[in-house]
Design a protein around this motif. Sequence first.
Motif, PDB file in Angstrom:
ATOM      1  N   THR A 273       5.227   7.212  -5.528  1.00  0.00           N
ATOM      2  CA  THR A 273       5.452   5.832  -4.892  1.00  0.00           C
ATOM      3  C   THR A 273       4.164   5.329  -3.867  1.00  0.00           C
ATOM      4  N   ARG A 274       3.329   6.323  -3.405  1.00  0.00           N
ATOM      5  CA  ARG A 274       2.459   6.047  -2.543  1.00  0.00           C
ATOM      6  C   ARG A 274       1.274   5.418  -3.366  1.00  0.00           C
ATOM      7  N   ASP A 275       1.294   5.323  -4.726  1.00  0.00           N
ATOM      8  CA  ASP A 275       0.164   4.683  -5.286  1.00  0.00           C
ATOM      9  C   ASP A 275       0.717   3.274  -5.931  1.00  0.00           C
TER      10      ASP A 275
ATOM     11  N   ARG B 299      -5.589   5.573   2.624  1.00  0.00           N
ATOM     12  CA  ARG B 299      -4.828   6.702   2.532  1.00  0.00           C
ATOM     13  C   ARG B 299      -4.219   7.273   3.584  1.00  0.00           C
TER      14      ARG B 299
ATOM     15  N   ASN C 240       0.820  -1.267   0.245  1.00  0.00           N
ATOM     16  CA  ASN C 240       0.037  -0.115  -0.023  1.00  0.00           C
ATOM     17  C   ASN C 240       0.840   1.344   0.039  1.00  0.00           C
ATOM     18  N   GLY C 241       1.769   1.531  -1.006  1.00  0.00           N
ATOM     19  CA  GLY C 241       2.507   2.438  -1.175  1.00  0.00           C
ATOM     20  C   GLY C 241       3.844   2.660  -0.255  1.00  0.00           C
TER      21      GLY C 241
ATOM     22  N   MET D  77       6.886  10.489   0.407  1.00  0.00           N
ATOM     23  CA  MET D  77       6.592  11.281  -0.612  1.00  0.00           C
ATOM     24  C   MET D  77       7.934  11.351  -1.503  1.00  0.00           C
TER      25      MET D  77
ATOM     26  N   PHE E  94       2.798   7.899   4.625  1.00  0.00           N
ATOM     27  CA  PHE E  94       3.250   7.526   3.332  1.00  0.00           C
ATOM     28  C   PHE E  94       4.470   8.352   2.945  1.00  0.00           C
TER      29      PHE E  94
ATOM     30  N   ARG F 167       3.597   2.633   2.877  1.00  0.00           N
ATOM     31  CA  ARG F 167       3.545   3.445   3.797  1.00  0.00           C
ATOM     32  C   ARG F 167       3.462   2.730   5.403  1.00  0.00           C
TER      33      ARG F 167
ATOM     34  N   TRP G 134       7.998  12.598   4.168  1.00  0.00           N
ATOM     35  CA  TRP G 134       7.060  11.762   4.677  1.00  0.00           C
ATOM     36  C   TRP G 134       5.863  12.415   5.082  1.00  0.00           C
ATOM     37  N   HIS G 135       4.703  11.919   5.037  1.00  0.00           N
ATOM     38  CA  HIS G 135       3.523  12.587   5.347  1.00  0.00           C
ATOM     39  C   HIS G 135       2.778  11.740   6.381  1.00  0.00           C
TER      40      HIS G 135
ATOM     41  N   HIS H 142       2.624  15.013  -4.279  1.00  0.00           N
ATOM     42  CA  HIS H 142       3.202  13.732  -3.212  1.00  0.00           C
ATOM     43  C   HIS H 142       3.702  12.672  -4.120  1.00  0.00           C
TER      44      HIS H 142
END
Length: 267
Positions: free
Chosen positions: A81-83, A41, A21-22, A47, A45, A24, A142-143, A78
């Motif tokens: 890679t998170r997708d 989401r 999942n990205g 960035m 995650f 994360r 990072w988020h 963002h």
Amino acid sequence: MSNEDITLTAGDAEATVQPGNGGRIGGLRVGGVELLRQGERFGCFPMVPWCGRIRDGRFRDGATVHQMPLNNPPHAIHGTTRDGAWRTARVTANEAVITYDLVAPWPYPGRVTQVVGLTGDTLTLTMSVETYDSSFPAQIGWHPWFNRNLGQGGDDVRLDFSAAWQEERGDDHLPTGNRLDPKPGPWDDCFGMPGGVDVTLTWPGQLELKVASREEWVVVYDEQEAAVCVEPQTGPPNGLNTLPRLVTPLEPLEATTTWSWRSLGAV
């Protein structure tokens, strides 16, 4: 190895890493209390290969202009890679190493590696972007979505930090290039900390958590009711255009953030 969820444990801390999942961090529990907002989401995650918004989704590399998908119209936001699904390279009880090979729509080949290390009172995230081919501009960040309230009848989180400046935010949510004295929140703003990112989150009577990094940029976002975000990154939003950091075959881009916490509860 597979990209199934990984659970790291150390002391009374437990972190869930989600390569599929990205890449994360899906959860961070301390003494059984979840610190990160839950949901597909959320969590925390990576960035990469850029942070925040790119104006109109376009960035220039030399004479070439590249167009990224406008996933936050009119901008791209963002990174990519998170997708995607990351791969697990190595796992121990308290450390995981995951990787992601950059693919379209990002126009350059490269590999991202993230190391997640857990102790009883720290979570350390280290990310690198490397290339064996073309050089290219990139960012790392990072988020995390920290829960505004940890439940158990406690008060909402308090944010404390001292920034050298605040990037003026235009109507398009991007820095204008002007630097301001930091203003009170609520924020969806980028701050400069030349001595390194240092932000303290305090859930009164429950927990204190410090977000630190040697990088000097942090975006603070606290406009949502459920969570607050403290995002260390290697450059400001739209930085691929305004402050590019170059990844070359000889010099990867690397960054680290460490979260450290201590209980404020009664002993």
